[in-house]
Every structure is written in structure tokens, then in C-alpha cells.
Design a protein around this motif. Structure first.
Motif, mmCIF file in Angstrom:
data_model
loop_
_atom_site.group_PDB
_atom_site.id
_atom_site.type_symbol
_atom_site.label_atom_id
_atom_site.label_comp_id
_atom_site.label_asym_id
_atom_site.label_seq_id
_atom_site.Cartn_x
_atom_site.Cartn_y
_atom_site.Cartn_z
ATOM 1 N N PRO A 184 0.946 -1.190 -0.235
ATOM 2 C CA PRO A 184 0.097 0.039 -0.203
ATOM 3 C C PRO A 184 0.935 1.252 -0.089
ATOM 4 O O PRO A 184 0.486 2.322 -0.419
ATOM 5 C CB PRO A 184 -0.655 -0.319 1.316
ATOM 6 C CG PRO A 184 -0.831 -1.596 1.763
ATOM 7 C CD PRO A 184 0.548 -2.219 1.066
ATOM 8 N N GLY A 185 2.022 1.128 0.362
ATOM 9 C CA GLY A 185 2.978 2.282 0.575
ATOM 10 C C GLY A 185 3.701 2.661 -0.945
ATOM 11 O O GLY A 185 4.069 3.675 -1.239
ATOM 12 N N ALA A 186 3.732 1.598 -1.662
ATOM 13 C CA ALA A 186 4.159 1.788 -2.905
ATOM 14 C C ALA A 186 3.460 0.985 -3.815
ATOM 15 O O ALA A 186 3.750 -0.214 -4.272
ATOM 16 C CB ALA A 186 5.534 1.520 -2.943
ATOM 17 N N PRO A 187 1.979 1.544 -4.184
ATOM 18 C CA PRO A 187 1.208 0.498 -5.265
ATOM 19 C C PRO A 187 1.726 -0.143 -6.371
ATOM 20 O O PRO A 187 2.926 0.887 -6.987
ATOM 21 C CB PRO A 187 0.160 1.350 -5.645
ATOM 22 C CG PRO A 187 0.274 2.514 -4.468
ATOM 23 C CD PRO A 187 1.568 2.616 -4.245
ATOM 24 N N ARG A 188 1.899 -1.169 -7.009
ATOM 25 C CA ARG A 188 2.367 -1.871 -7.932
ATOM 26 C C ARG A 188 1.398 -1.514 -9.399
ATOM 27 O O ARG A 188 1.888 -1.375 -10.324
ATOM 28 C CB ARG A 188 2.515 -3.318 -7.809
ATOM 29 C CG ARG A 188 3.262 -3.855 -8.841
ATOM 30 C CD ARG A 188 3.452 -5.492 -8.369
ATOM 31 N NE ARG A 188 4.435 -5.488 -7.355
ATOM 32 C CZ ARG A 188 4.632 -6.703 -6.685
ATOM 33 N NH1 ARG A 188 3.816 -7.813 -6.964
ATOM 34 N NH2 ARG A 188 5.563 -6.892 -5.813
ATOM 35 N N TRP A 189 0.050 -1.426 -9.134
ATOM 36 C CA TRP A 189 -0.756 -1.722 -10.357
ATOM 37 C C TRP A 189 -1.743 -0.410 -10.110
ATOM 38 O O TRP A 189 -2.216 0.054 -9.221
ATOM 39 C CB TRP A 189 -1.637 -2.793 -10.246
ATOM 40 C CG TRP A 189 -0.771 -4.168 -10.024
ATOM 41 C CD1 TRP A 189 -0.675 -5.058 -9.308
ATOM 42 C CD2 TRP A 189 0.221 -4.520 -11.036
ATOM 43 N NE1 TRP A 189 -0.024 -5.890 -9.237
ATOM 44 C CE2 TRP A 189 0.803 -5.806 -10.677
ATOM 45 C CE3 TRP A 189 0.470 -4.057 -12.395
ATOM 46 C CZ2 TRP A 189 1.833 -6.304 -11.265
ATOM 47 C CZ3 TRP A 189 1.567 -4.847 -12.947
ATOM 48 C CH2 TRP A 189 2.041 -6.035 -12.716
ATOM 49 N N TYR A 190 -1.994 0.140 -11.387
ATOM 50 C CA TYR A 190 -2.656 1.428 -11.485
ATOM 51 C C TYR A 190 -3.986 0.868 -12.599
ATOM 52 O O TYR A 190 -4.045 0.027 -13.319
ATOM 53 C CB TYR A 190 -1.899 2.448 -12.224
ATOM 54 C CG TYR A 190 -0.976 2.978 -11.280
ATOM 55 C CD1 TYR A 190 -1.263 4.258 -10.239
ATOM 56 C CD2 TYR A 190 0.083 2.287 -10.778
ATOM 57 C CE1 TYR A 190 -0.280 4.656 -9.624
ATOM 58 C CE2 TYR A 190 1.183 2.778 -9.604
ATOM 59 C CZ TYR A 190 0.662 4.131 -9.276
ATOM 60 O OH TYR A 190 1.519 4.447 -8.361
ATOM 61 N N GLY A 191 -5.000 1.926 -12.340
ATOM 62 C CA GLY A 191 -6.127 1.945 -13.333
ATOM 63 C C GLY A 191 -6.387 3.526 -13.751
ATOM 64 O O GLY A 191 -5.919 4.329 -13.105
ATOM 65 N N VAL A 192 -7.303 3.687 -14.716
ATOM 66 C CA VAL A 192 -7.997 4.823 -14.935
ATOM 67 C C VAL A 192 -9.346 4.790 -15.047
ATOM 68 O O VAL A 192 -10.075 3.878 -15.425
ATOM 69 C CB VAL A 192 -7.346 5.295 -16.389
ATOM 70 C CG1 VAL A 192 -5.825 5.663 -16.143
ATOM 71 C CG2 VAL A 192 -7.539 4.377 -17.683
ATOM 72 N N GLU A 193 -10.102 5.913 -14.829
ATOM 73 C CA GLU A 193 -11.638 6.168 -15.118
ATOM 74 C C GLU A 193 -11.708 6.426 -16.464
ATOM 75 O O GLU A 193 -10.945 7.254 -16.910
ATOM 76 C CB GLU A 193 -11.898 7.040 -14.148
ATOM 77 C CG GLU A 193 -13.341 7.371 -13.974
ATOM 78 C CD GLU A 193 -14.128 6.600 -12.933
ATOM 79 O OE1 GLU A 193 -13.513 5.896 -12.180
ATOM 80 O OE2 GLU A 193 -15.331 6.567 -12.785
ATOM 81 N N ILE A 194 -12.631 5.679 -16.984
ATOM 82 C CA ILE A 194 -12.996 5.953 -18.524
ATOM 83 C C ILE A 194 -14.378 6.164 -18.481
ATOM 84 O O ILE A 194 -15.310 5.815 -17.540
ATOM 85 C CB ILE A 194 -12.582 4.965 -19.412
ATOM 86 C CG1 ILE A 194 -13.480 3.672 -19.103
ATOM 87 C CG2 ILE A 194 -10.910 4.644 -19.262
ATOM 88 C CD1 ILE A 194 -13.217 2.519 -20.253
ATOM 89 N N ALA A 195 -15.058 6.823 -19.500
ATOM 90 C CA ALA A 195 -16.522 7.068 -19.722
ATOM 91 C C ALA A 195 -17.073 6.527 -21.333
ATOM 92 O O ALA A 195 -16.051 7.101 -22.097
ATOM 93 C CB ALA A 195 -16.923 8.570 -19.611
ATOM 94 N N LEU A 196 -17.720 5.787 -21.442
ATOM 95 C CA LEU A 196 -18.317 5.186 -22.687
ATOM 96 C C LEU A 196 -18.566 6.739 -23.558
ATOM 97 O O LEU A 196 -19.087 7.475 -23.240
ATOM 98 C CB LEU A 196 -19.501 4.370 -22.630
ATOM 99 C CG LEU A 196 -20.206 4.076 -23.943
ATOM 100 C CD1 LEU A 196 -19.230 2.943 -24.566
ATOM 101 C CD2 LEU A 196 -21.390 3.245 -23.518
ATOM 102 N N GLU A 197 -18.151 6.621 -24.840
ATOM 103 C CA GLU A 197 -18.756 7.595 -25.842
ATOM 104 C C GLU A 197 -19.631 6.819 -26.909
ATOM 105 O O GLU A 197 -20.647 7.373 -26.983
ATOM 106 C CB GLU A 197 -17.343 8.076 -26.691
ATOM 107 C CG GLU A 197 -16.564 9.158 -25.834
ATOM 108 C CD GLU A 197 -15.549 9.920 -26.468
ATOM 109 O OE1 GLU A 197 -14.793 9.369 -27.489
ATOM 110 O OE2 GLU A 197 -15.366 11.084 -26.262
ATOM 111 N N THR A 198 -18.978 5.878 -27.499
ATOM 112 C CA THR A 198 -20.091 5.237 -28.650
ATOM 113 C C THR A 198 -19.909 3.854 -28.325
ATOM 114 O O THR A 198 -18.672 3.247 -28.189
ATOM 115 C CB THR A 198 -19.677 5.677 -29.884
ATOM 116 O OG1 THR A 198 -18.393 5.565 -30.334
ATOM 117 C CG2 THR A 198 -19.789 6.910 -29.941
ATOM 118 N N VAL A 199 -21.055 3.177 -28.457
ATOM 119 C CA VAL A 199 -21.062 1.621 -28.861
ATOM 120 C C VAL A 199 -20.994 1.383 -30.616
ATOM 121 O O VAL A 199 -22.069 2.011 -30.975
ATOM 122 C CB VAL A 199 -22.179 1.079 -28.236
ATOM 123 C CG1 VAL A 199 -22.331 -0.283 -28.503
ATOM 124 C CG2 VAL A 199 -22.086 1.132 -26.639
#
Length: 155
Positions: free
Chosen positions: A94-109
Motif C-alpha cells: 500500500p505504501g508503493a502501489p504496483r498496479w494502476y487503473g484509469v477512469e473511463i467514460a463510454l462515448e460510442t457503442v
DNA sequence: GCCAACGTTGGC
DNA sequence: GCCAACGTTGGC
């Protein structure tokens, strides 16, 4: 910095573009990336405003099925610390996270998913990372020209 | 379900 | 630091 483009893979049985569409605002945190090269792209290169090609893998007709936009900077992926998550990483600190993510928002299907077969057959897409033999990158860069060709075919 | 490709792990 | 074994991805 100019807007950049990415292709992100997901297995629709786990999380599909329809699942994304059902989220409030079509927003979701793109988590579960457990590959260092993809992690580095997410953490260091992907920026809010960038375009995302959502790709369904692990199905009979793998395809780009729509687009999304990155709406937040990379932040530590909480599932790495969650013992009950399939993405749990016992080695993550927890002091040095190994993995990251991002928030995304749908535009088109896409009205017509652009299949892997079509990607391979379409002039101008020969250099795509996702088409490379043995490619396993779950986040890969897309050139602006490639983005335009695919969006024109799918939307 | 198979298997090629590739990343990661761990013994040395 | 090498590399064999192993696990996972992902198309077929």
C-alpha cells in the motif's frame, strides 16, 4: 499535449462494453491490468481526454466494439489490496502501489463491431500493436490515423 | 479444448 | 545473471 489513443482489451464475460453502458454516466474504473508494460502505459502515458478503443477478446469474433474517453489520471488499482478480488496481488505494498487503473467514460457503442479479421484486412492498420503475433498487451497505443479508420468503420 | 507466444518465477 | 519451468493470454 495532443490527445492520444489507446486500445484496451477486456473479456466480455468479465466486463463488456454493455456493462460499461449500464454504469452511471457510462463511467468505470478500468482495473485488473497486471502486466508491467501495460501498467507503465497507464501510469505514465495515458491522460485524461485520451481516446480508448474498447476491444472484446476471448470470444469467437474478437472485435473493437466502441469508444470511450479517459476521464481521470491513473490512480492505484484498489483490487491489488483486496484479498477477495481475483486481481489481488499479495506482493503489492500500500505504501508503493504496483498496479494502476484509469477512469473511463463510454462515448460510442459501434453499430458494427470492427472484428479482428477486419482489422487485419484493412489497409492502414497493418502496424497496429494488437495485430502483432503473440501480442498480449492489454493496453496498447493506437495512432491517430488508425483511430480514424476504425471509428469510421464502426460508428 | 488446444496450443503458440510470451511474461514471470525461482533455482543455481 | 542465466534459463528452464510454469502460468496466462488469446486466437483458433
Amino acid at each position: 499535449m495532443a490527445r492520444r489513443y489507446w486500445l484496451m482489451k477486456t473479456e466480455p464475460g468479465t466486463f463488456s462494453i454493455d456493462d460499461l453502458a449500464r454504469r452511471p454516466g457510462g463511467r468505470a474504473f478500468w482495473d485488473g491490468v497486471r502486466n508491467y508494460q501495460a501498467r507503465n502505459l497507464l501510469r505514465d502515458e495515458v491522460r485524461p481526454g485520451d481516446g480508448v478503443l474498447v476491444y472484446h477478446s476471448g470470444i469467437p469474433d474478437p472485435a473493437v466494439v466502441g469508444t470511450a474517453v479517459v476521464v481521470g489520471p491513473a490512480t492505484p488499482d484498489p483490487t491489488q489490496f483486496d484479498r477477495r478480488s481475483p486481481y489481488h496481488d499479495p506482493g503489492a505494498d500500500p505504501g508503493a502501489p504496483r498496479w494502476y487503473g484509469v477512469e473511463i467514460a463510454l462515448e460510442t457503442v459501434f453499430a458494427r463491431p470492427v472484428t479482428l479479421e477486419t482489422l487485419r484486412a484493412t489497409p492502414g492498420l497493418e502496424g497496429m500493436v494488437v495485430l502483432r503475433r503473440g501480442n498480449r498487451l492489454s493496453v496498447s497505443p493506437v495512432r491517430p490515423e488508425e483511430w480514424s479508420i476504425i471509428v469510421a468503420r464502426g460508428a
